[in-house]
Write a protein that holds these residues in place. Structure first.
Motif, PDB file in Angstrom:
ATOM      1  N   THR A 293      -8.749  24.858 -52.471  1.00 37.85           N
ATOM      2  CA  THR A 293      -9.445  24.534 -51.362  1.00 37.85           C
ATOM      3  C   THR A 293      -9.053  25.028 -50.094  1.00 37.85           C
ATOM      4  O   THR A 293      -7.760  25.913 -50.274  1.00 37.85           O
ATOM      5  CB  THR A 293      -9.348  22.931 -51.246  1.00 37.85           C
ATOM      6  N   ASP A 294      -9.306  24.872 -48.857  1.00 38.26           N
ATOM      7  CA  ASP A 294      -8.943  25.429 -47.683  1.00 38.26           C
ATOM      8  C   ASP A 294      -7.497  24.920 -47.085  1.00 38.26           C
ATOM      9  O   ASP A 294      -7.159  23.677 -47.555  1.00 38.26           O
ATOM     10  CB  ASP A 294      -9.835  25.077 -46.562  1.00 38.26           C
ATOM     11  N   ARG A 295      -6.837  25.445 -46.424  1.00 37.21           N
ATOM     12  CA  ARG A 295      -5.355  25.230 -45.897  1.00 37.21           C
ATOM     13  C   ARG A 295      -4.402  24.489 -46.758  1.00 37.21           C
ATOM     14  O   ARG A 295      -4.014  23.382 -46.634  1.00 37.21           O
ATOM     15  CB  ARG A 295      -5.755  23.960 -44.829  1.00 37.21           C
ATOM     16  N   SER A 302       5.948  30.143 -56.712  1.00 39.89           N
ATOM     17  CA  SER A 302       5.389  29.066 -57.472  1.00 39.89           C
ATOM     18  C   SER A 302       4.301  29.918 -58.455  1.00 39.89           C
ATOM     19  O   SER A 302       3.590  30.662 -58.221  1.00 39.89           O
ATOM     20  CB  SER A 302       4.623  28.318 -56.491  1.00 39.89           C
ATOM     21  N   MET A 303       4.036  29.046 -59.277  1.00 39.90           N
ATOM     22  CA  MET A 303       3.010  29.329 -60.533  1.00 39.90           C
ATOM     23  C   MET A 303       1.897  28.522 -60.336  1.00 39.90           C
ATOM     24  O   MET A 303       2.108  27.362 -60.749  1.00 39.90           O
ATOM     25  CB  MET A 303       3.584  29.407 -61.844  1.00 39.90           C
ATOM     26  N   ILE A 304       0.518  28.785 -60.190  1.00 45.82           N
ATOM     27  CA  ILE A 304      -0.419  27.694 -60.113  1.00 45.82           C
ATOM     28  C   ILE A 304      -1.295  27.949 -61.335  1.00 45.82           C
ATOM     29  O   ILE A 304      -2.089  29.003 -61.614  1.00 45.82           O
ATOM     30  CB  ILE A 304      -1.225  27.921 -58.886  1.00 45.82           C
ATOM     31  N   THR A 305      -1.561  26.821 -62.292  1.00 46.83           N
ATOM     32  CA  THR A 305      -2.095  27.050 -63.350  1.00 46.83           C
ATOM     33  C   THR A 305      -3.127  25.962 -63.315  1.00 46.83           C
ATOM     34  O   THR A 305      -4.007  25.986 -64.337  1.00 46.83           O
ATOM     35  CB  THR A 305      -1.160  26.518 -64.596  1.00 46.83           C
ATOM     36  N   ARG A 306      -3.588  25.064 -62.480  1.00 48.31           N
ATOM     37  CA  ARG A 306      -4.868  24.536 -62.083  1.00 48.31           C
ATOM     38  C   ARG A 306      -5.305  24.721 -60.829  1.00 48.31           C
ATOM     39  O   ARG A 306      -4.517  24.746 -59.935  1.00 48.31           O
ATOM     40  CB  ARG A 306      -4.707  23.056 -62.762  1.00 48.31           C
ATOM     41  N   SER A 307      -6.502  24.195 -60.599  1.00 42.86           N
ATOM     42  CA  SER A 307      -7.260  24.196 -59.387  1.00 42.86           C
ATOM     43  C   SER A 307      -6.255  23.188 -58.338  1.00 42.86           C
ATOM     44  O   SER A 307      -5.926  22.167 -58.912  1.00 42.86           O
ATOM     45  CB  SER A 307      -8.719  23.735 -59.385  1.00 42.86           C
ATOM     46  N   ILE A 308      -6.729  23.496 -57.116  1.00 36.10           N
ATOM     47  CA  ILE A 308      -6.010  22.518 -56.062  1.00 36.10           C
ATOM     48  C   ILE A 308      -7.039  22.181 -55.260  1.00 36.10           C
ATOM     49  O   ILE A 308      -7.847  22.901 -54.639  1.00 36.10           O
ATOM     50  CB  ILE A 308      -4.988  23.290 -55.381  1.00 36.10           C
ATOM     51  N   LYS A 309      -7.299  20.800 -55.420  1.00 40.29           N
ATOM     52  CA  LYS A 309      -8.555  20.400 -54.669  1.00 40.29           C
ATOM     53  C   LYS A 309      -8.270  19.612 -53.183  1.00 40.29           C
ATOM     54  O   LYS A 309      -9.338  18.990 -52.496  1.00 40.29           O
ATOM     55  CB  LYS A 309      -9.246  19.235 -55.397  1.00 40.29           C
ATOM     56  N   GLU A 310      -7.011  19.585 -52.936  1.00 40.14           N
ATOM     57  CA  GLU A 310      -6.589  18.822 -51.790  1.00 40.14           C
ATOM     58  C   GLU A 310      -5.614  19.460 -50.733  1.00 40.14           C
ATOM     59  O   GLU A 310      -4.752  20.223 -51.371  1.00 40.14           O
ATOM     60  CB  GLU A 310      -5.844  17.338 -52.104  1.00 40.14           C
ATOM     61  N   SER A 311      -6.006  19.860 -49.549  1.00 40.77           N
ATOM     62  CA  SER A 311      -5.148  20.718 -48.748  1.00 40.77           C
ATOM     63  C   SER A 311      -3.788  20.078 -48.687  1.00 40.77           C
ATOM     64  O   SER A 311      -3.463  18.915 -48.846  1.00 40.77           O
ATOM     65  CB  SER A 311      -5.741  20.502 -47.049  1.00 40.77           C
ATOM     66  N   GLY A 312      -2.696  20.954 -48.273  1.00 39.88           N
ATOM     67  CA  GLY A 312      -1.265  20.772 -48.427  1.00 39.88           C
ATOM     68  C   GLY A 312      -0.435  21.635 -48.790  1.00 39.88           C
ATOM     69  O   GLY A 312      -0.728  22.841 -49.113  1.00 39.88           O
ATOM     70  N   SER A 313       0.995  21.428 -48.941  1.00 40.37           N
ATOM     71  CA  SER A 313       1.690  22.219 -49.508  1.00 40.37           C
ATOM     72  C   SER A 313       2.264  21.920 -50.739  1.00 40.37           C
ATOM     73  O   SER A 313       2.546  20.975 -51.376  1.00 40.37           O
ATOM     74  CB  SER A 313       3.163  22.261 -48.557  1.00 40.37           C
ATOM     75  N   TYR A 314       2.309  23.091 -51.620  1.00 45.38           N
ATOM     76  CA  TYR A 314       2.554  23.075 -53.134  1.00 45.38           C
ATOM     77  C   TYR A 314       3.696  23.844 -53.622  1.00 45.38           C
ATOM     78  O   TYR A 314       3.822  24.973 -53.122  1.00 45.38           O
ATOM     79  CB  TYR A 314       1.301  23.268 -53.955  1.00 45.38           C
ATOM     80  N   SER A 315       4.502  23.049 -54.600  1.00 47.42           N
ATOM     81  CA  SER A 315       5.681  24.179 -54.851  1.00 47.42           C
ATOM     82  C   SER A 315       5.828  24.064 -56.491  1.00 47.42           C
ATOM     83  O   SER A 315       5.451  23.202 -57.106  1.00 47.42           O
ATOM     84  CB  SER A 315       6.786  23.776 -54.494  1.00 47.42           C
TER      85      SER A 315
END
Length: 360
Positions: A293-295, A302-315
């Protein structure tokens, strides 16, 4: 540009603000000697008496007492801390960024077509275009007004290169791809190469022709040796204002939203959609067929293996530590399943003991 006075610099800034080109809330103001001659830009620590520097973070305000800069770009709040002349603005870092264009010694290009360039008679070349040595422009390609193709650039059949685009040494734009206006692509980048699409049958790989294009919006910046693959059927899309660092791989059918930033070494697998105003740190890996999603801010490696539906910071991944400690941690990680089973067993034993004590 060799030199300008502070007054001339401020006149340029205010003209651009009045035109709406610079999104500043107030006009720039000279505080001090408007006739001071400025020959270039430099950092606080290295600037000399004819150079202009800036302060973007008040944490470094103390350096205003020791800098050798002839003048500074400052906010009104920081003006009193510097004894010399200054340009007072609401956003010093933004103004500094814009002035780098003004003082770029390599900014000027010759409006000409080099005799070694190979241009199809079926191509359309706009006005005030600069085409350097060994450039190739194929049939039905369109080169917009004011575009700059430095050298050894290859523009394939039926490509559209927007007005004021800048293509560095050895850039390749494959057939049918579209670049919006003012897009800047650095040396060795490849736009529209065949996506990594294959079908399997009887244990062998069979090539799938990639029939889509790459469509790039306005004001996009693409770093050196970055590759953006064409779509299999639908287009790979890079929206307006996206900035992409060096050596980034974007696979077929990826869609990247407006004003998103991808740092060096990032890889985005096929058919993934990334929203607008996202930031992906260096060496981030994004698996295919995901939606971000946006923002969203994804930290480096980082390795992203599934969708992100909420804005924010991920590691993802583990932080660094001394090698001996890291090895101990790695051993413990391998035993996490075993440890979890032991903890569960202890929890059950504790519950049975509490039950026995409660029945006495």
């Amino acid at each position: 540009m060799s030199s300008l006075t502070l007054g001339e610099i401020v006149k340029h800034l205010n003209q651009r603000i009045a035109e709406g080109a610079f999104p500043l809330s107030t006009l720039a103001v000279v505080s001090g000697d408007e006739n001071l001659v400025i020959t270039g830009l430099a950092s606080l620590s290295q600037a000399g008496p004819t150079q202009l520097s800036f302060l973007a973070n008040s944490q470094y305000r103390g350096q205003l007492q020791t800098t050798g800069a002839g003048a500074m770009i400052l906010t009104e709040a920081d003006r009193e801390a510097f004894a010399g002349s200054a340009i007072v603005v609401s956003d010093p870092y933004y103004v500094f960024a814009q002035l780098t264009h003004l003082f770029d010694p390599f900014n000027a290009v010759e409006v000409a077509i080099h005799p070694t360039a190979v241009i199809s008679p079926l191509a359309t070349i706009g006005e005030n275009v600069s085409i350097g040595p060994f450039v190739v422009v194929e049939d039905h390609a369109q080169i917009g007004d004011g575009a700059v193709l430095i050298s050894s650039v290859h523009v394939g059949r039926s490509c559209v290169i927007g007005a004021k685009c800048w293509l560095g040494h050895g850039v390749t734009i494959h057939h049918g791809c579209i670049l919006g206006q003012r897009t800047r692509i650095h040396a060795g980048a490849v736009i529209g190469a065949e996506g990594f699409g294959f079908a399997t049958a009887e244990g062998r790989w069979h090539r799938i022709v990639q029939l889509g294009r790459v469509v790039i919006g306005d004001d996009v910046r693409i770093g050196a040796n970055t590759t953006i693959d064409r779509g299999a059927l639908d287009d790979t899309i890079i929206a307006d204002g996206v900035i992409i660092d060096n050596q980034v791989q974007i696979a077929h059918n990826v869609k990247i939203g407006a004003h998103t930033a991808l740092a060096a070494g990032t890889g985005v697998a096929g058919s993934t959609t990334i929203g607008s105003h996202c930031i992906l740190g260096g060496l981030v890996g994004v698996a295919g067929h995901l939606e971000i999603t946006d923002r969203v801010h994804i930290t480096a490696m980082s390795m992203i293996t599934r969708s992100i539906k909420e804005s924010g910071s991920y590691s993802s991944g583990s932080a660094f530590e001394k090698t001996a400690d890291w090895r101990k941690s790695a051993v413990r990680v391998r035993h996490l399943g075993e440890m979890a089973a032991q903890i569960k067993g202890l929890q059950l034993a504790l519950e049975r003991l509490e039950l026995q004590l409660g029945n006495q």
